[in-house]
Write a protein that holds these residues in place. Structure first.
Motif, PDB file in Angstrom:
ATOM      1  N   PRO A  53       0.852  -1.192   0.000  1.00 17.93           N
ATOM      2  CA  PRO A  53       0.000   0.000   0.000  1.00 17.93           C
ATOM      3  C   PRO A  53       0.885   1.237   0.000  1.00 17.93           C
ATOM      4  O   PRO A  53       2.066   1.170   0.364  1.00 17.93           O
ATOM      5  CB  PRO A  53      -0.803  -0.131   1.298  1.00 17.93           C
ATOM      6  N   GLY A  55       1.386   5.402   1.000  1.00 23.94           N
ATOM      7  CA  GLY A  55       0.981   6.580   1.754  1.00 23.94           C
ATOM      8  C   GLY A  55       1.462   7.844   1.066  1.00 23.94           C
ATOM      9  O   GLY A  55       2.428   7.827   0.300  1.00 23.94           O
ATOM     10  N   ARG A  91      -6.467   0.496   8.079  1.00 24.82           N
ATOM     11  CA  ARG A  91      -7.619   1.297   7.687  1.00 24.82           C
ATOM     12  C   ARG A  91      -7.547   2.669   8.355  1.00 24.82           C
ATOM     13  O   ARG A  91      -6.698   2.925   9.191  1.00 24.82           O
ATOM     14  CB  ARG A  91      -8.915   0.584   8.091  1.00 24.82           C
ATOM     15  N   PHE A  93      -7.228   5.687   6.770  1.00 23.31           N
ATOM     16  CA  PHE A  93      -6.565   6.741   6.029  1.00 23.31           C
ATOM     17  C   PHE A  93      -7.245   6.888   4.668  1.00 23.31           C
ATOM     18  O   PHE A  93      -7.262   5.944   3.876  1.00 23.31           O
ATOM     19  CB  PHE A  93      -5.079   6.432   5.853  1.00 23.31           C
ATOM     20  N   PRO A  94      -7.820   8.058   4.397  1.00 22.74           N
ATOM     21  CA  PRO A  94      -8.605   8.220   3.158  1.00 22.74           C
ATOM     22  C   PRO A  94      -7.712   8.249   1.927  1.00 22.74           C
ATOM     23  O   PRO A  94      -6.532   8.619   1.991  1.00 22.74           O
ATOM     24  CB  PRO A  94      -9.293   9.568   3.371  1.00 22.74           C
ATOM     25  N   ARG A  95      -8.280   7.871   0.795  1.00 21.33           N
ATOM     26  CA  ARG A  95      -7.563   7.996  -0.471  1.00 21.33           C
ATOM     27  C   ARG A  95      -7.353   9.474  -0.786  1.00 21.33           C
ATOM     28  O   ARG A  95      -8.271  10.287  -0.681  1.00 21.33           O
ATOM     29  CB  ARG A  95      -8.336   7.314  -1.590  1.00 21.33           C
ATOM     30  N   ALA A  96      -6.140   9.820  -1.136  1.00 20.52           N
ATOM     31  CA  ALA A  96      -5.821  11.213  -1.448  1.00 20.52           C
ATOM     32  C   ALA A  96      -6.412  11.591  -2.803  1.00 20.52           C
ATOM     33  O   ALA A  96      -6.350  10.812  -3.757  1.00 20.52           O
ATOM     34  CB  ALA A  96      -4.305  11.398  -1.475  1.00 20.52           C
ATOM     35  N   HIS A 131      -4.746   6.280  -5.610  1.00 24.49           N
ATOM     36  CA  HIS A 131      -4.721   5.059  -4.813  1.00 24.49           C
ATOM     37  C   HIS A 131      -3.679   5.139  -3.700  1.00 24.49           C
ATOM     38  O   HIS A 131      -3.265   4.106  -3.160  1.00 24.49           O
ATOM     39  CB  HIS A 131      -4.459   3.854  -5.716  1.00 24.49           C
ATOM     40  N   ARG A 133      -2.910   6.639   0.196  1.00 24.22           N
ATOM     41  CA  ARG A 133      -3.659   6.979   1.406  1.00 24.22           C
ATOM     42  C   ARG A 133      -3.010   8.161   2.110  1.00 24.22           C
ATOM     43  O   ARG A 133      -1.832   8.118   2.472  1.00 24.22           O
ATOM     44  CB  ARG A 133      -3.694   5.769   2.352  1.00 24.22           C
ATOM     45  N   ALA A 136      -0.987   7.936   5.706  1.00 20.44           N
ATOM     46  CA  ALA A 136      -0.657   6.572   6.127  1.00 20.44           C
ATOM     47  C   ALA A 136       0.822   6.490   6.501  1.00 20.44           C
ATOM     48  O   ALA A 136       1.674   6.977   5.754  1.00 20.44           O
ATOM     49  CB  ALA A 136      -0.980   5.582   5.011  1.00 20.44           C
TER      50      ALA A 136
END
Length: 376
Positions: A53, A55, A91, A93-96, A131, A133, A136
């Motif tokens: 993932p 950040g 979980r 942390f919103p998608r930027a 995509h 976060r 993050a």
């Protein structure tokens, strides 16, 4: 900046990219709810394909040793950058967004002026999510760093998809805006000499003096990021004017171990070669282009560099055009399918090839180069 070069080795191999194309289909297909929504189409960026993932966090950097070349009233040179890195799974942390609401509002006014094939209305540029976060926490450990410089008139945000994909494979990627050149840059606050959102000073009648200022400033910006963040042994890649700057920064700064020039000229518009093309390089440099753009200037400047030999490689993507190396590769076909762009406009910006082929091809080209020369 638009650019082209003589067709060289053919790159697209559709059968080899079938698996990656399937990933793109999954990421780009609209949901049932989105398909039935009213109003502007929801534009989607393809998902990253790496195991990590990602950040994201934005940084405001100030170089007090330089004044801004486009607006001297500012008194310093300011940059906005986004740091993208492999993140701790979790979980919350919103998608930027690709563009903040403020930046999107400015871009909606500028888009068709900067890129005339883009629609003048009918697009909610603030709705597209990346995509990565926001906030993050990064995975522990040191990782090799790549810097990205966008094309002339483009903001760093239009290189989000490729940068996030690289970060998903283990690199830390820093996308760099060049204020005054970029379409729009949003800062944390206002200051004397500029508003919170600063728009481009470039005009369609770009001359040699302006081009020189743009490239020289970009090279200095990239080197300042290395200074400000204490970076050594990094890779740099860029599109168009950003590709020019990446190649010349490689020549000027030994901290840069390898670079990728995605269809940027290597002369100063008046015929004078940049030193990297005049002198050659002893470190790896990839020259990548499309077959949709070709002129004698780019061909001559690239040939000058290639004539020195050394670790310089040249590649071509077929059935594509200049902005295939940016997020437009995914966004423009969606705008065309929504009836907001003509087929000719799509072809002029990104070519006629299917984005399920071109997006993985660009990602693989850049990722495989850095995997060889600056492995994550």
């Amino acid at each position: 900046m638009t650019a082209s070069f003589t067709p060289g080795r053919r790159f697209l191999a559709k059968s080899a990219l079938a698996g990656a194309a399937g990933l793109f289909l999954t990421a780009a297909a609209p949901s049932a709810a989105a398909a039935g929504r009213c109003g502007p189409p929801l534009l989607r960026l393809p998902a990253p394909t790496g195991p990590y993932p990602v950040g994201a966090r934005a940084l405001h950097l100030v170089d007090g040793s330089r004044n801004d070349p486009w607006e001297p009233r500012i008194g310093v040179r300011e940059l906005m950058v986004t740091v993208l890195c492999p993140a701790v799974p979790g979980r919350g942390f919103p998608r930027a967004p690709q563009l903040t609401a403020g930046a999107a509002a400015e871009f909606a006014l500028l888009a068709h002026l900067i890129r005339p094939h883009l629609p003048a209305a009918g697009v909610d540029w603030a709705a597209t999510l990346t995509h990565a976060r926001a906030g993050a926490p990064p995975l522990p450990g040191r990782r090799p760093v790549l810097l990205y410089s966008p094309g002339g008139g483009d903001a760093r945000t239009m290189g989000s998809s490729l940068a996030i994909d690289l970060a998903s494979y283990g690199w830390t990627v820093i996308t760099v805006d060049h204020p005054g050149d970029a379409s729009e840059v949003e800062f944390p606050d206002e200051r004397p000499g500029r508003a919170r959102i600063r728009t481009t000073a470039l005009r369609p009648d770009l001359d040699a003096a302006t081009f020189r200022t743009m490239i020289d400033t970009r090279v200095a910006d990239l080197r300042f990021v290395l200074d400000a963040l204490g970076l050594h042994r990094v890779g740099v890649y860029g599109h168009s004017a950003g590709g020019t700057a990446a190649a010349q920064a490689l020549h000027e700064d030994r901290r840069i171990a390898a670079a990728v020039n995605l269809e940027g000229y290597l002369d100063r518009m008046d015929g004078e070669l940049f030193p990297v093309a005049r002198d050659g390089t002893d470190r790896p440099l990839l020259l990548a282009g499309s077959d949709g753009f070709r002129d004698a200037r780019l061909d001559r400047s690239w040939a000058a560099l290639l004539s020195h030999g050394g670790p310089v490689t040249r590649r071509q993507l077929d059935d594509t055009a200049h902005w295939v190396f940016t997020d437009y590769a995914a966004l423009v076909p969606q705008l065309h399918e929504a009836g907001l762009m003509t087929a000719g406009g799509r072809a002029a910006m990104v070519g006629r090839a299917d984005p399920r082929i071109t997006v993985p091809a660009v990602r693989d080209l850049v990722r495989s180069f850095f995997a060889r020369h600056l492995p994550a």
